[in-house]
Design an enzyme around this catalytic site. Structure first.
Site, short mmCIF file in Angstrom:
data_model
loop_
_atom_site.label_atom_id
_atom_site.label_comp_id
_atom_site.label_asym_id
_atom_site.label_seq_id
_atom_site.Cartn_x
_atom_site.Cartn_y
_atom_site.Cartn_z
N ARG A 13 0.84 -1.21 0.00
CA ARG A 13 0.00 0.00 0.00
C ARG A 13 0.88 1.26 0.00
O ARG A 13 1.03 1.92 -1.02
CB ARG A 13 -0.94 -0.03 1.22
N HIS A 206 5.06 4.44 12.54
CA HIS A 206 5.29 4.32 11.10
C HIS A 206 6.38 5.33 10.74
O HIS A 206 6.11 6.53 10.68
CB HIS A 206 3.97 4.63 10.38
N HIS A 208 9.54 6.82 8.37
CA HIS A 208 10.17 6.89 7.05
C HIS A 208 11.65 7.18 7.26
O HIS A 208 12.03 7.88 8.21
CB HIS A 208 9.54 8.01 6.21
N CYS A 239 4.55 9.19 0.67
CA CYS A 239 3.21 9.73 0.44
C CYS A 239 3.27 10.75 -0.69
O CYS A 239 4.08 11.67 -0.64
CB CYS A 239 2.68 10.37 1.72
#
Ligand code: COA
Ligand code: ZN
Length: 307
Positions: A13, A206, A208, A239
């Site tokens: 995703r 989460h 990055h 994103c």
């Protein structure tokens, strides 16, 4: 404190949504199959969002029905509104993630709603998922910083998390969407969330690796008692509405750290590397993650493994 960590895979995703190369539904299905073979049990598979917003995931309906099902494997899907929920139901989903952020500037760009509007839109979605007995996660993106407004206070991230919990989510996930956070901020946010009454078991992070701080942030999360971390096999993605947000924390890098630190997670590093190479090849890119390049390491022989 348990030594068991949940690795929540977001490659299919979050990883694929922002890649320039679009994968076929069959390539995505194969990728997920390899992730399952590697021992991953929570795999965020796709998004039931507007296809115009995220063209790379426009095949969500076909993909979800094609995935290998077995007990103990969960495929959460992103759902932004009741329209997406209806699609997720029709495709046989059993777990969802809704996603908002700390700032109106970010959510307006990403989902064309303010934070308040997004929470109002999620209310019926989460209520319906609750009726169906689905597992529910709520993302708080831009938890450490916003690409449009700058620094974000931990109080604000916790405030949004509490509102998601009121709406019924089982887990809140704080996302460092643009990869600006450092360990002291993770410590501060965890402490603030726990002070506000959110159990560590209900918190995920989460990260990055945009600025190389993702694993350091995981270590800070572990020290604070957090036992669920997101990662993307092959280190893909980011994103599309967060300029410069390249690269989720790579699952292979996370697995190496957890293995060598004595945490259990059920994921096999060599098999993750197989999946990482598969997705890199499918995207037509070299595998540039740290452990993807160096391999793991066998302390019994001193040799790299899985290269
Ligand atoms: N699934 C499929 N189509 C959808 C949809 C859904 N869940 N929600 C809306 N749409 C369609 C509408 O039918 C409409 O189509 P049309 O133009 O052909 O009539 C179009 O999308 C716009 O719908 P609208 O309700 O006006 O939504 P919007 O333009 O205000 O966009 C979102 C709101 C949330 C639907 C959209 O911004 C979105 O999907 N964003 C997702 C972003 C994302 O996934 N980011 C990555 C996470 S970091
Ligand atoms: Zn991400």
């Amino acid at each position: 404190m348990t030594d068991r960590v949940r690795i929540y895979e977001v490659g299919p995703r979050d990883g694929l949504q922002n890649e320039a190369t679009l994968l076929s539904t069959e390539a995505k299905r194969r990728f997920v199959e390899l992730l399952v073979a590697a021992g991953l049990r929570e795999i965020e598979a796709t998004s039931f969002v507007a296809p115009s917003a995220i063209p790379a995931l426009a095949d969500a309906d076909e993909l979800l029905v094609a995935l290998p099902r077995s007990p103990g494997i969960r495929y959460p899907v992103l759902v932004p509104n009741v329209r997406g929920m209806a699609r997720a139901e029709a495709a046989g989903a059993d777990a969802i993630a809704v996603f908002t952020a700390t700032t109106d500037a970010f959510t307006t760009k990403n989902i064309r709603m303010t934070v308040d509007e997004s929470l109002a839109a999620f209310a019926p979605v989460l209520a319906r998922a609750g009726e169906l007995g689905w597992w529910r996660r709520g993302y708080v993106s831009t938890a450490f910083g916003c690409p449009y407004t700058g620094a974000v206070a931990p109080e604000r991230a916790v405030e949004v998390a509490l509102r998601l919990i009121e709406l019924g989510v089982d887990e809140v996930c704080f996302g460092d969407t643009i990869g600006v956070g450092v360990p002291a901020q993770v410590e501060a946010l965890t402490a603030r969330a726990v002070d506000a009454g959110i159990a560590v078991e209900r918190i995920a992070y989460h990260f990055h690796d945009t600025r190389g701080t993702a694993l350091a942030n995981v270590v800070a999360g572990l020290a604070g008692g957090i036992r669920c971390f997101d990662a993307a096999t092959g280190g893909t993605g980011g994103c599309p509405y967060a300029p410069g947000a390249a690269g989720n924390l790579a699952t292979e890098d996370l697995v190496y750290l957890l293995d060598a630190s004595g945490f259990e997670h059920g994921v096999d590093l060599e098999k993750v590397l197989v999946a990482a190479r598969f997705v890199a090849e499918a995207l037509g890119k070299p595998l540039v993650t740290k452990v993807g390049q160096a391999g793991g390491w066998d302390p019994a022989t001193g040799q790299p493994v899985g290269r």
